[in-house]
Motif scaffolding. Structure first.
Motif, PDB file in Angstrom:
ATOM      1  N   THR A  76       0.830  -1.206   0.000  1.00  0.00           N
ATOM      2  CA  THR A  76       0.000   0.000   0.000  1.00  0.00           C
ATOM      3  C   THR A  76       0.861   1.250   0.000  1.00  0.00           C
ATOM      4  N   ALA A  77       1.883   1.268   0.864  1.00  0.00           N
ATOM      5  CA  ALA A  77       2.779   2.425   0.933  1.00  0.00           C
ATOM      6  C   ALA A  77       3.566   2.585  -0.370  1.00  0.00           C
ATOM      7  N   TYR A  78       3.979   1.458  -0.949  1.00  0.00           N
ATOM      8  CA  TYR A  78       4.744   1.492  -2.199  1.00  0.00           C
ATOM      9  C   TYR A  78       3.912   2.095  -3.323  1.00  0.00           C
ATOM     10  N   THR A  79       2.650   1.699  -3.389  1.00  0.00           N
ATOM     11  CA  THR A  79       1.748   2.265  -4.399  1.00  0.00           C
ATOM     12  C   THR A  79       1.568   3.754  -4.178  1.00  0.00           C
ATOM     13  N   SER A 123      -4.205  11.209  -1.367  1.00  0.00           N
ATOM     14  CA  SER A 123      -3.648   9.883  -1.674  1.00  0.00           C
ATOM     15  C   SER A 123      -2.784   9.367  -0.532  1.00  0.00           C
ATOM     16  N   ILE A 124      -2.059  10.259   0.120  1.00  0.00           N
ATOM     17  CA  ILE A 124      -1.226   9.844   1.250  1.00  0.00           C
ATOM     18  C   ILE A 124      -2.102   9.423   2.426  1.00  0.00           C
ATOM     19  N   ASN A 125      -3.166  10.190   2.690  1.00  0.00           N
ATOM     20  CA  ASN A 125      -4.089   9.815   3.766  1.00  0.00           C
ATOM     21  C   ASN A 125      -4.759   8.468   3.480  1.00  0.00           C
ATOM     22  N   ALA A 126      -4.971   8.177   2.197  1.00  0.00           N
ATOM     23  CA  ALA A 126      -5.661   6.941   1.829  1.00  0.00           C
ATOM     24  C   ALA A 126      -4.734   5.728   1.832  1.00  0.00           C
ATOM     25  N   ALA A 127      -3.423   5.961   1.857  1.00  0.00           N
ATOM     26  CA  ALA A 127      -2.458   4.847   1.818  1.00  0.00           C
ATOM     27  C   ALA A 127      -2.361   4.184   3.190  1.00  0.00           C
ATOM     28  N   GLY A 131      -4.677   0.048   9.720  1.00  0.00           N
ATOM     29  CA  GLY A 131      -4.324   1.039  10.730  1.00  0.00           C
ATOM     30  C   GLY A 131      -2.914   1.578  10.622  1.00  0.00           C
ATOM     31  N   SER A 132      -2.165   1.167   9.614  1.00  0.00           N
ATOM     32  CA  SER A 132      -0.783   1.632   9.450  1.00  0.00           C
ATOM     33  C   SER A 132      -0.646   2.435   8.161  1.00  0.00           C
ATOM     34  N   ASN A 133      -0.020   3.583   8.281  1.00  0.00           N
ATOM     35  CA  ASN A 133       0.251   4.416   7.115  1.00  0.00           C
ATOM     36  C   ASN A 133       1.726   4.794   7.155  1.00  0.00           C
ATOM     37  N   LEU A 134       2.521   4.137   6.337  1.00  0.00           N
ATOM     38  CA  LEU A 134       3.963   4.359   6.359  1.00  0.00           C
ATOM     39  C   LEU A 134       4.359   5.688   5.742  1.00  0.00           C
ATOM     40  N   GLN A 136       2.650   8.559   6.376  1.00  0.00           N
ATOM     41  CA  GLN A 136       2.263   9.639   7.281  1.00  0.00           C
ATOM     42  C   GLN A 136       2.462   9.155   8.721  1.00  0.00           C
ATOM     43  N   THR A 137       3.593   9.507   9.302  1.00  0.00           N
ATOM     44  CA  THR A 137       3.945   9.070  10.646  1.00  0.00           C
ATOM     45  C   THR A 137       4.391  10.258  11.492  1.00  0.00           C
ATOM     46  N   ASP A 138       4.619  10.001  12.774  1.00  0.00           N
ATOM     47  CA  ASP A 138       4.937  11.058  13.734  1.00  0.00           C
ATOM     48  C   ASP A 138       6.416  10.995  14.100  1.00  0.00           C
ATOM     49  N   SER A 139       7.155  12.025  13.734  1.00  0.00           N
ATOM     50  CA  SER A 139       8.587  12.042  14.021  1.00  0.00           C
ATOM     51  C   SER A 139       8.881  12.253  15.499  1.00  0.00           C
ATOM     52  N   THR A 140       7.901  12.716  16.258  1.00  0.00           N
ATOM     53  CA  THR A 140       8.115  12.939  17.696  1.00  0.00           C
ATOM     54  C   THR A 140       7.925  11.659  18.502  1.00  0.00           C
ATOM     55  N   ASP A 141       7.414  10.615  17.863  1.00  0.00           N
ATOM     56  CA  ASP A 141       7.238   9.324  18.523  1.00  0.00           C
ATOM     57  C   ASP A 141       8.563   8.568  18.451  1.00  0.00           C
ATOM     58  N   THR A 142       9.266   8.521  19.577  1.00  0.00           N
ATOM     59  CA  THR A 142      10.588   7.903  19.605  1.00  0.00           C
ATOM     60  C   THR A 142      10.535   6.394  19.841  1.00  0.00           C
ATOM     61  N   ILE A 143       9.344   5.857  20.050  1.00  0.00           N
ATOM     62  CA  ILE A 143       9.193   4.413  20.280  1.00  0.00           C
ATOM     63  C   ILE A 143       8.871   3.690  18.980  1.00  0.00           C
ATOM     64  N   ASN A 144       7.845   4.190  18.302  1.00  0.00           N
ATOM     65  CA  ASN A 144       7.445   3.586  17.026  1.00  0.00           C
ATOM     66  C   ASN A 144       8.174   4.282  15.884  1.00  0.00           C
ATOM     67  N   THR A 145       9.369   3.786  15.569  1.00  0.00           N
ATOM     68  CA  THR A 145      10.202   4.430  14.547  1.00  0.00           C
ATOM     69  C   THR A 145      10.345   3.600  13.276  1.00  0.00           C
ATOM     70  N   LYS A 146       9.775   2.389  13.281  1.00  0.00           N
ATOM     71  CA  LYS A 146       9.924   1.541  12.097  1.00  0.00           C
ATOM     72  C   LYS A 146       8.840   0.475  12.082  1.00  0.00           C
ATOM     73  N   LEU A 147       8.625  -0.056  10.900  1.00  0.00           N
ATOM     74  CA  LEU A 147       7.736  -1.207  10.737  1.00  0.00           C
ATOM     75  C   LEU A 147       8.588  -2.463  10.769  1.00  0.00           C
ATOM     76  N   SER A 148       8.254  -3.389  11.676  1.00  0.00           N
ATOM     77  CA  SER A 148       8.977  -4.654  11.785  1.00  0.00           C
ATOM     78  C   SER A 148       8.033  -5.794  11.430  1.00  0.00           C
ATOM     79  N   VAL A 149       8.394  -6.561  10.433  1.00  0.00           N
ATOM     80  CA  VAL A 149       7.584  -7.695   9.991  1.00  0.00           C
ATOM     81  C   VAL A 149       8.332  -8.982  10.321  1.00  0.00           C
ATOM     82  N   ILE A 150       7.704  -9.866  11.112  1.00  0.00           N
ATOM     83  CA  ILE A 150       8.339 -11.148  11.440  1.00  0.00           C
ATOM     84  C   ILE A 150       8.492 -11.965  10.158  1.00  0.00           C
TER      85      ILE A 150
END
Length: 306
Positions: A76-79, A123-127, A131-134, A136-150
């Motif tokens: 979705t983010a790639y598109t 289009s960015i809001n729709a990507a 519940g995840s939009n790669l 449009q993220t929050d740079s002030t969130d120092t915990i959630n800084t990346k998407l990790s896929v097992i």
């Protein structure tokens, strides 16, 4: 010696018949369940190995689900980022066109730029996926800084478990910052010409007062910088997408291989078991006949007293 107290032949025939009946019960169980090793009592070593590998395969099933969810988010983010690159390219063309246009024409060009900027935001809001939009993220969130896929479930010979991951860093794909406006599209840059405007790609306005060639060059430079960062983000998403696809294919094949391996340990050969059952049925009939003959010996002794 013939005896009416001890019938050795009958005892031998009965033991043989009991053994045949036990073997028949085992063979019938294998045929009905399809398994040669159904419990630890059948073969403790094979049962233990099969149980462990089945557990690992359940973990691989979870990994496949995680990869599927991660693939949806990354695809979705790639598109979305590829579409955004195309739109920003069009904005760059409009800015370049406005550089040599009249004031009246710049107003018309700006209306087109606004439409493109609105499309970018929509289009960015729709990507958004699950519940995840790669983008449009929050740079002030120092915990959630990346998407990790097992991506894998690994168990060493000693039993230590580790998991592999495929990661996408938000800073590389953040087009719009929902926390501090430092995303690729909402980062502002100040031109150094007469107009000296401070604008981002999302707020770019070619109708601002006193814009000169230096200002337009500054705007174009900012757009080019944004495109370069977007290309980097698209490359990161593309690499992650490729890895997820490869790993999904591998885990599927691995799961099938483990299933086959377990089957070789515990599954019954139905052709072999069917042939064995037929042979045991013949043996059982012969055993019954032998027991009948052995029991008739005592009747033969009675004939001597007649």
């Amino acid at each position: 010696m013939s005896s009416i107290m001890t019938n050795a032949s009958a005892m031998t025939a009965l033991q043989t018949l009991n053994t045949i009946s036990k073997n028949m019960a085992t063979t019938q169980s294998r045929i009905s369940t399809g398994m040669r090793v159904g419990e630890a009592a059948d073969n403790a070593a094979y049962w233990s190995i099969a149980t462990t590998m089945r557990s690992d395969n359940k973990a691989n099933s979870v990994v496949q689900d995680a990869l599927g969810l991660g693939a949806g988010k990354i695809d979705t983010a790639y598109t979305g980022i590829n579409d955004s690159i195309e739109v920003v390219d069009q904005i760059k063309e409009k800015v370049l066109l406005a550089k040599s246009a009249s004031t009246e024409d710049r107003a018309k060009i700006q209306s087109e730029i606004k439409a493109l900027q609105a499309h970018l935001t929509d289009s960015i809001n729709a990507a958004n996926y699950a519940g995840s939009n790669l983008l449009q993220t929050d740079s002030t969130d120092t915990i959630n800084t990346k998407l990790s896929v097992i991506s894998s479930y690994n168990r060493s010979a000693a039993g230590a478990v580790t998991t592999g991951t495929i990661e996408v860093t938000f800073a590389e794909t953040r087009l719009i910052d929902s926390g501090a406006d430092v995303g690729i599209l909402d980062t502002t840059a100040t031109t150094t010409g007469t107009g000296a405007v401070t604008q981002s790609i999302l707020t770019l306005d070619v109708t601002a007062a006193n814009l000169d060639d230096t200002d337009f060059n500054g705007l174009l430079t900012a757009v080019e910088a944004g495109l370069k960062k977007m290309a980097t983000g698209a490359a990161a998403l593309g690499a992650a997408k490729s890895r997820v696809d490869l790993q999904t294919n591998f885990v599927s094949k691995l799961s099938d291989a483990i299933e086959r391996g377990v089957g070789q340990l515990v599954d019954a050969d139905m052709n072999e078991e069917s042939a064995r059952l037929s042979a045991l049925q013949v043996q059982q009939q012969l055993g019954i006949q032998a027991l009948s003959i052995a029991n008739s010996n005592s009747q033969n002794i009675l004939s001597l007293f007649r």
